[in-house]
Design a protein around this motif. Structure first.
Motif, PDB file in Angstrom:
ATOM      1  N   THR A  52       0.825  -1.200   0.000  1.00 30.81           N
ATOM      2  CA  THR A  52       0.000   0.000   0.000  1.00 30.81           C
ATOM      3  C   THR A  52       0.865   1.258   0.000  1.00 30.81           C
ATOM      4  OG1 THR A  52      -0.063   0.241   2.405  1.00 30.81           O
ATOM      5  CG2 THR A  52      -1.668  -1.275   1.407  1.00 30.81           C
ATOM      6  N   GLU A  98      -3.673  -0.457  -8.204  1.00 24.29           N
ATOM      7  CA  GLU A  98      -4.997  -0.630  -7.638  1.00 24.29           C
ATOM      8  C   GLU A  98      -5.426   0.603  -6.860  1.00 24.29           C
ATOM      9  OE1 GLU A  98      -4.916  -4.287  -5.372  1.00 24.29           O
ATOM     10  OE2 GLU A  98      -3.526  -5.186  -6.798  1.00 24.29           O
ATOM     11  N   THR A 101     -10.247  -1.463  -3.991  1.00 24.23           N
ATOM     12  CA  THR A 101     -10.266  -2.889  -4.321  1.00 24.23           C
ATOM     13  C   THR A 101     -10.257  -3.133  -5.825  1.00 24.23           C
ATOM     14  OG1 THR A 101     -12.677  -2.907  -4.234  1.00 24.23           O
ATOM     15  CG2 THR A 101     -11.494  -3.427  -2.196  1.00 24.23           C
ATOM     16  N   ARG A 102     -10.132  -2.084  -6.599  1.00 19.80           N
ATOM     17  CA  ARG A 102     -10.224  -2.207  -8.058  1.00 19.80           C
ATOM     18  C   ARG A 102      -8.856  -2.105  -8.700  1.00 19.80           C
ATOM     19  NH1 ARG A 102     -10.840   1.314 -12.366  1.00 19.80           N
ATOM     20  NH2 ARG A 102     -10.703   3.098 -10.949  1.00 19.80           N
TER      21      ARG A 102
END
Length: 116
Positions: A52, A98, A101-102
């Protein structure tokens, strides 16, 4: 749409190492996740590792302790250091960009072959 360009990969003997790189065609500022997925013959892509914006990582069970994901926010790039490679790691590896969540973008894919 941002394009992802991969490099690295190839063939290596069991126990060897490879490093995959993936860079975006434009710098992205903000919150986003980058990842690596593997596609084995006849199967859907599955998660290898994700990282992330905050640097939090998660790994697929089969690669924990052997693979390391890292990123360079200034370059909007992600890397995968693959150590102690096994024949079962053989797959086509794709990087991802991303938002939430896509998956917004995929890299072009890189073949990794582990064989003696």
């Amino acid at each position: 749409q941002v394009q992802l360009v991969q490099s690295g990969g190839g063939s290596v003997q069991p126990g060897g190492s490879l490093r995959l790189s993936c860079a975006a065609s434009a710098r992205i500022v903000g919150i986003y996740t980058m990842g690596w997925y593997a596609q084995f013959p006849g199967k859907q892509r599955e998660l290898v590792a994700r990282i992330t914006s905050a640097g939090n990582t998660n790994y697929g069970d089969s690669v924990k302790g052997r693979f390391t994901i890292s990123r360079d926010n200034a370059k909007t790039a992600v890397y995968l250091q693959m150590n102690s490679l096994k024949p079962e790691d053989t797959a086509v590896y794709y990087c991802s960009l991303e938002f939430g969540t896509r998956v917004n973008s995929w890299g072009q894919g890189t073949q990794v072959t582990v064989s003696s």
